[in-house]
Scaffold this active site. Structure first.
Site, PDB file in Angstrom:
ATOM      1  N   ASP A  14       0.856  -1.201   0.000  1.00  0.00           N
ATOM      2  CA  ASP A  14       0.000   0.000   0.000  1.00  0.00           C
ATOM      3  C   ASP A  14       0.891   1.250   0.000  1.00  0.00           C
ATOM      4  O   ASP A  14       1.742   1.410   0.876  1.00  0.00           O
ATOM      5  CB  ASP A  14      -0.903  -0.036   1.244  1.00  0.00           C
ATOM      6  CG  ASP A  14      -1.962   1.063   1.239  1.00  0.00           C
ATOM      7  OD1 ASP A  14      -3.103   0.774   1.617  1.00  0.00           O
ATOM      8  OD2 ASP A  14      -1.645   2.216   0.890  1.00  0.00           O
ATOM      9  N   GLU A 109      -3.191  -0.088  -3.712  1.00  0.00           N
ATOM     10  CA  GLU A 109      -3.136  -1.193  -2.766  1.00  0.00           C
ATOM     11  C   GLU A 109      -3.351  -2.514  -3.484  1.00  0.00           C
ATOM     12  O   GLU A 109      -4.224  -2.615  -4.345  1.00  0.00           O
ATOM     13  CB  GLU A 109      -4.274  -0.945  -1.771  1.00  0.00           C
ATOM     14  CG  GLU A 109      -4.455  -1.982  -0.731  1.00  0.00           C
ATOM     15  CD  GLU A 109      -5.785  -1.800   0.016  1.00  0.00           C
ATOM     16  OE1 GLU A 109      -6.545  -0.844  -0.271  1.00  0.00           O
ATOM     17  OE2 GLU A 109      -6.064  -2.639   0.851  1.00  0.00           O
TER      18      GLU A 109
END
Ligand code: TTP
Ligand code: MG
Length: 392
Positions: A14, A109
């Site tokens: 992420d 992500e």
């Protein structure tokens, strides 16, 4: 005796303060400063805040008016969403170099299946740091990686890795790692579940893991309670790529003041169509129809779908279909519009079927799906993957 199934190795990757860090590349004057990106109109919402701004209590999804009160001296930007999408694509392409199964979850992500890579790539912590260095060198963006035996544990580990770090939690440590954390840290527990659990005196994941079944079932429902209790113990057996549950994908936007000009509406419709198209293509499915949603100044809402001649996933197809519906509706009613949205629906397995019929070589995605289905039948040890060679 049958061998123990191999423990899975999952990375959750992420980017840190994604929109802000992209803006900082364009304008280094923003480095080290509190920066807030989002809608700047009276109905605006915060998309993201730099870590400097988060110290004032500013966070994603907060009303911009609240952010302005908390951090009046921060730098406020609208952001450049087209640029973020382009960077997102490059980011996912880097991850694809390290695993044949990369599952994007949002713009910044993704989950990566790294099972079985220890032999070829070495210690997972080193591999994660190599990926971070690659993202840093190629995109100049800081990224954090959580490593775990499942998506759940890897995702929660990422929160501990942030910002700009790596954090690994092994299966045998997962329960102890979760126990002291507030229930809200568990993906899937929102404000409502948090409130219901609080009524039972449950505030930590450790308490949830050992909660009595009866009251928990009454508070959360019979299906949900057992599932959350398992997860609170750090147990998650869900496959890394799940069949998408939703049969539709949509994106919408609310204007700061109502809009009546068709050109302006079409421009926004185009942006929304691209967003929906990007997300659709990531699922590997084709849609049967596209639709629009319009909410007028008086809050009355209009929706209409149109079926494509053949199923598709292209931005242009989605946009042209949506724009056709918009023109008809604007000619019919033509009132100022408060909110506009685009959706695709009738998603199905058509993409996979078509790829069997045509002669194009299998892409990574299809290869990964083939691997998934073999694993599901024979266990995770039955197939191992060769790594794509990575030029340095
Ligand atoms: P996140 O990964 O949730 O947030 P982030 O990357 O800004 O910060 P970090 O991961 O370090 O905590 O979301 C990625 C981007 O998605 C974010 O930069 C802006 C956008 N976004 C929204 O537009 N609205 C939202 O509510 C959220 C959560 C994110
Ligand atoms: Mg992020």
């Amino acid at each position: 005796m049958a061998p123990e199934p191999q423990e899975r190795l999952v990375f959750h990757v992420d980017l840190d303060a994604f929109f802000v860090e992209v803006e900082r590349q364009e304008n280094p004057g923003l480095i080290g400063k509190p920066v807030i990106i989002g809608g700047l109109g009276p109905r605006g919402v915060v998309s993201t805040a730099s870590y400097e701004a988060r110290r004032f209590g500013v966070h994603s999804a907060q009303a911009m008016s609240v952010a302005r009160r908390l951090a009046p001296n921060a730098i406020y930007l609208r952001g450049n969403h087209k640029l973020y999408r382009d960077v997102s694509k490059k980011f996912m392409a880097i991850l694809d170099e390290y695993s044949p199964l990369v599952v994007p979850m949002s713009v910044d992500e993704a989950y990566m299946d790294m099972t079985g890579t220890e032999r070829s790539l070495g210690d997972p912590l080193d591999t994660a740091n190599k990926i971070r260095a690659n993202v840093k060198d190629s995109l100049r963006l800081p990224v954090s990686i959580g490593i775990g035996p499942s998506k759940l544990v890897a995702k929660v580990a990422t929160e501990h890795a942030k910002p700009n770090g790596v954090f690994r939690v092994r299966q045998e440590d997962a329960r102890a790692f979760f126990a002291p954390q507030p229930v809200r840290n568990m993906p899937g527990i929102g404000p409502k579940a948090e409130e219901a659990l609080k009524e039972l005196g449950i505030t930590s994941l450790g308490q949830l893991a050992t909660a009595e079944d009866g009251p928990l079932r009454r508070a959360l429902g019979p299906n949900h309670s057992g599932y959350l209790k398992q997860r609170a113990r750090g147990i998650d057996r869900s496959p890394i790529r799940e069949r998408p549950k939703s049969k539709s994908i949509s994106a919408e936007t609310t204007f700061s003041s109502d809009v009546i000009e068709i050109e302006k509406l079409e421009e926004v419709l185009k942006d929304l169509s691209e967003r929906v198209g990007t997300r659709l293509r990531r699922t590997g499915q084709l849609a049967k129809q596209a639709g629009i949603k319009l909410r007028y100044g008086d809050f009355s809402t209009f929706t209409r779908q149109k079926t494509f001649v053949t199923p598709g996933d292209g931005d242009q197809l989605i946009y042209e279909t949506a724009a056709g519906l918009l023109r008809v509706e604007m000619a019919r009613r033509g009132d100022p519009v408060r909110l506009i949205g685009v959706s695709v629906s009738g998603l199905g397995e058509q993409a996979a079927q078509l790829s069997l019929l045509d002669a194009t070589p299998l892409t990574d995605t299809h290869t990964s799906e083939a691997i998934d289905s073999i694993r599901e039948r024979y266990g995770s040890d039955s197939i191992s993957r060769g790594m794509k060679s990575k030029s340095t």
